[in-house]
Scaffold this active site. Structure first.
Site, short mmCIF file in Angstrom:
data_model
loop_
_atom_site.label_atom_id
_atom_site.label_comp_id
_atom_site.label_asym_id
_atom_site.label_seq_id
_atom_site.Cartn_x
_atom_site.Cartn_y
_atom_site.Cartn_z
N TYR A 144 0.84 -1.21 0.00
CA TYR A 144 0.00 0.00 0.00
C TYR A 144 0.87 1.26 0.00
O TYR A 144 0.72 2.13 -0.87
CB TYR A 144 -0.90 -0.04 1.24
CG TYR A 144 -1.91 1.08 1.34
CD1 TYR A 144 -3.05 1.10 0.54
CD2 TYR A 144 -1.73 2.12 2.25
CE1 TYR A 144 -3.99 2.11 0.65
CE2 TYR A 144 -2.67 3.14 2.38
CZ TYR A 144 -3.80 3.13 1.58
OH TYR A 144 -4.74 4.14 1.70
N VAL A 187 -11.83 2.79 13.71
CA VAL A 187 -13.08 3.45 14.13
C VAL A 187 -14.26 2.49 13.95
O VAL A 187 -15.06 2.29 14.88
CB VAL A 187 -13.31 4.77 13.36
CG1 VAL A 187 -14.65 5.37 13.73
CG2 VAL A 187 -12.19 5.77 13.65
P1 NAD Z 1 -12.77 1.70 0.40
O1 NAD Z 1 -12.09 0.38 0.49
O2 NAD Z 1 -14.10 1.85 1.06
O3 NAD Z 1 -12.94 2.16 -1.10
C1 NAD Z 1 -12.09 1.76 -2.13
C2 NAD Z 1 -12.93 1.48 -3.37
O4 NAD Z 1 -12.06 1.13 -4.45
C3 NAD Z 1 -13.87 0.29 -3.16
O5 NAD Z 1 -15.15 0.61 -3.65
C4 NAD Z 1 -13.22 -0.82 -3.97
O6 NAD Z 1 -14.15 -1.80 -4.42
C5 NAD Z 1 -12.59 -0.03 -5.10
N1 NAD Z 1 -11.47 -0.74 -5.75
C6 NAD Z 1 -10.43 -1.37 -5.16
N2 NAD Z 1 -9.62 -1.88 -6.09
C7 NAD Z 1 -10.16 -1.55 -7.30
C8 NAD Z 1 -9.78 -1.80 -8.65
N3 NAD Z 1 -8.67 -2.49 -8.94
N4 NAD Z 1 -10.57 -1.31 -9.64
C9 NAD Z 1 -11.70 -0.62 -9.36
N5 NAD Z 1 -12.11 -0.35 -8.10
C10 NAD Z 1 -11.34 -0.82 -7.09
O7 NAD Z 1 -11.73 2.77 1.00
P2 NAD Z 1 -11.88 4.34 1.22
O8 NAD Z 1 -11.59 4.62 2.64
O9 NAD Z 1 -13.11 4.86 0.61
O10 NAD Z 1 -10.62 4.87 0.39
C11 NAD Z 1 -10.76 5.50 -0.88
C12 NAD Z 1 -9.42 6.02 -1.35
O11 NAD Z 1 -8.91 6.97 -0.40
C13 NAD Z 1 -8.34 4.92 -1.47
O12 NAD Z 1 -7.56 5.19 -2.59
C14 NAD Z 1 -7.53 5.09 -0.21
O13 NAD Z 1 -6.22 4.67 -0.38
C15 NAD Z 1 -7.62 6.59 0.02
N6 NAD Z 1 -7.42 6.91 1.43
C16 NAD Z 1 -8.41 6.72 2.35
C17 NAD Z 1 -8.17 7.01 3.69
C18 NAD Z 1 -9.23 6.85 4.74
O14 NAD Z 1 -8.94 7.04 5.93
N7 NAD Z 1 -10.48 6.53 4.43
C19 NAD Z 1 -6.92 7.48 4.09
C20 NAD Z 1 -5.92 7.63 3.14
C21 NAD Z 1 -6.18 7.37 1.81
N1 UDP Z 2 -6.18 -0.70 15.74
C1 UDP Z 2 -6.58 -1.20 16.97
N2 UDP Z 2 -7.64 -2.05 17.01
C2 UDP Z 2 -8.34 -2.41 15.91
C3 UDP Z 2 -7.96 -1.88 14.64
C4 UDP Z 2 -6.85 -1.04 14.59
O1 UDP Z 2 -5.98 -0.89 18.01
O2 UDP Z 2 -9.32 -3.18 16.04
C5 UDP Z 2 -5.05 0.25 15.70
C6 UDP Z 2 -3.99 -0.07 14.65
O3 UDP Z 2 -3.03 -0.97 15.16
C7 UDP Z 2 -3.41 1.31 14.40
C8 UDP Z 2 -4.61 2.25 14.59
O4 UDP Z 2 -5.56 1.50 15.33
O5 UDP Z 2 -2.44 1.62 15.36
C9 UDP Z 2 -5.24 2.70 13.28
O6 UDP Z 2 -5.48 1.54 12.50
P1 UDP Z 2 -6.27 1.57 11.12
O7 UDP Z 2 -6.23 0.17 10.58
O8 UDP Z 2 -7.59 2.20 11.32
O9 UDP Z 2 -5.46 2.56 10.18
P2 UDP Z 2 -3.91 2.86 9.90
O10 UDP Z 2 -3.04 2.01 10.78
O11 UDP Z 2 -3.74 2.55 8.46
O12 UDP Z 2 -3.77 4.28 10.23
#
Ligand code: NAD
Ligand code: UDP
Length: 311
Positions: A144, A187
């Site tokens: 990732y 969350v």
């Molecule tokens: P999510 O998993 O809910 O959404 C991702 C979407 O992409 C899903 O609908 C999935 O089916 C689709 N997808 C995955 N692989 C695909 C492919 N090969 N072709 C077409 N569709 C595909 O996650 P999200 O939280 O909504 O994240 C959306 C974007 O934002 C992602 O790129 C993620 O990396 C980025 N992002 C999210 C967060 C967050 O906290 N939510 C933080 C940092 C970055």
């Molecule tokens: N985490 C946790 N319990 C859970 C899921 C996640 O304590 O059930 C912790 C995880 O180890 C990390 C933080 O929460 O330190 C945020 O995790 P998340 O997977 O939400 O996102 P990211 O690590 O990618 O920021």
């Protein structure tokens, strides 16, 4: 009418984005392979004549007409992106190449949903955009982290080499309604566990920190970034600087839900970042934006949603 493509549009963030773009009067094409997303997330939009959904995997080329592309496709939860890590890298890297190729062909502006994960386990706190990060290239999070870093590289090379109009946002942890109950991120895990009366699983000692942004604030700034002045490419950090330990988060969820769940401690996954907080000075200055929703308020909304889904 502006034609807008949202890849990953059936996911958590993508579905909220599609909704807001339709409200703005844009003609939205949602492309998704439903790997972590769900048609249910956009089912309320299906009858809108300006909304269209297409099953497609972005690791394959896509031929459509569009003015703007929000490239959101990629699983975002560590559990899901680590399930098929090779596909995760392909989605970030081949997906970026395909969407950039499309943008070049149709002369569209393109925004990349990058991530705070490009900073890895940061040595600088809070993280400004100039910081290059501390990322393990061969660990379980690398598919990732490095995939997203390579996607950023591709965006900037298309910008330098082909003069493409690019926008890169680095999203910090965002939460809200429509996260999947089995998403695996902290969350949604804590809320679902609290509602079901199951143990709250804290990984490690719970002293690691994250900064949580409510989805509405985030979607607002993503759209501002897409429509910002030509030449402002980012990368720009977007997120809420309010920083909490996972123990504090668990306690907040327990107190708002009134749950009797017990907190238990489980092993910390490898390479789990110890602390994370965005420096959002650039977003404030360039996009005139800062988040408005406090963690407690956003949690209340999210808890109300999950009570309907799993309660
Ligand atoms: P999510 O998993 O809910 O959404 C991702 C979407 O992409 C899903 O609908 C999935 O089916 C689709 N997808 C995955 N692989 C695909 C492919 N090969 N072709 C077409 N569709 C595909 O996650 P999200 O939280 O909504 O994240 C959306 C974007 O934002 C992602 O790129 C993620 O990396 C980025 N992002 C999210 C967060 C967050 O906290 N939510 C933080 C940092 C970055
Ligand atoms: N985490 C946790 N319990 C859970 C899921 C996640 O304590 O059930 C912790 C995880 O180890 C990390 C933080 O929460 O330190 C945020 O995790 P998340 O997977 O939400 O996102 P990211 O690590 O990618 O920021």
């Amino acid at each position: 009418m502006k034609k807008t493509l949202v890849t990953g549009g059936a996911g958590f963030l993508g579905s909220h984005l599609c909704e807001r773009l339709l409200e703005r009067g844009e003609d939205v094409l949602c492309v998704d392979n439903f790997y972590t997303g769900d048609k249910q997330n956009v089912s309320h939009l299906i009858n809108n004549p300006y909304f269209e959904i297409m099953r497609h995997d972005v690791t394959f080329p896509l031929y459509v007409e569009t003015d703007q592309i929000y490239n959101m496709a990629c699983p975002a939860s560590p559990v899901h992106y680590q399930f098929d890590p090779v596909q995760t890298t392909k989605t970030s890297v081949h997906g970026a190449i395909n969407m950039l190729g499309l943008a070049k062909r149709v002369k569209a502006r393109i925004l990349q949903a990058s991530t705070s994960e490009v900073y890895g386990d940061p040595e600088i706190h809070p993280q400004p955009e100039e910081y290059w990060g501390k990322v393990n290239p061969v660990g379980i999070r690398s598919c990732y982290d490095e995939g997203k870093r390579c996607a950023e590289t591709l965006f900037f090379d298309y910008w330098r080499q082909h003069n493409l109009s690019i926008k890169v946002v680095r999203i910090f942890n965002t939460y809200g309604p429509r996260m999947h109950p089995n998403d695996g991120r902290v969350v949604s895990n804590f809320i679902v566990q609290a509602i079901r009366g199951e143990d709250i699983t804290i990984y490690g000692d719970g002293q690691q920190t994250r900064s949580f942004c409510y989805v509405d604030d985030l979607v607002e700034v993503i759209i501002r970034m897409m429509n910002s002045e030509e030449g402002f490419t980012g990368p720009v950090n977007i997120g809420n600087p309010g920083e909490f330990t996972m123990l504090e988060l668990a306690e907040k969820v327990l107190s708002i839900t009134g749950s009797k769940s017990k907190i238990i401690f489980q092993p910390l996954p490898s390479d789990d970042p110890k602390q994370r907080q965005p420096d959002i000075s650039m977003a404030k200055e360039k996009l005139d934006w800062e988040p408005k929703v406090a963690l407690e308020d956003g949690l209340k909304e999210t808890i109300a949603y999950f009570k309907k889904v799993v309660g």
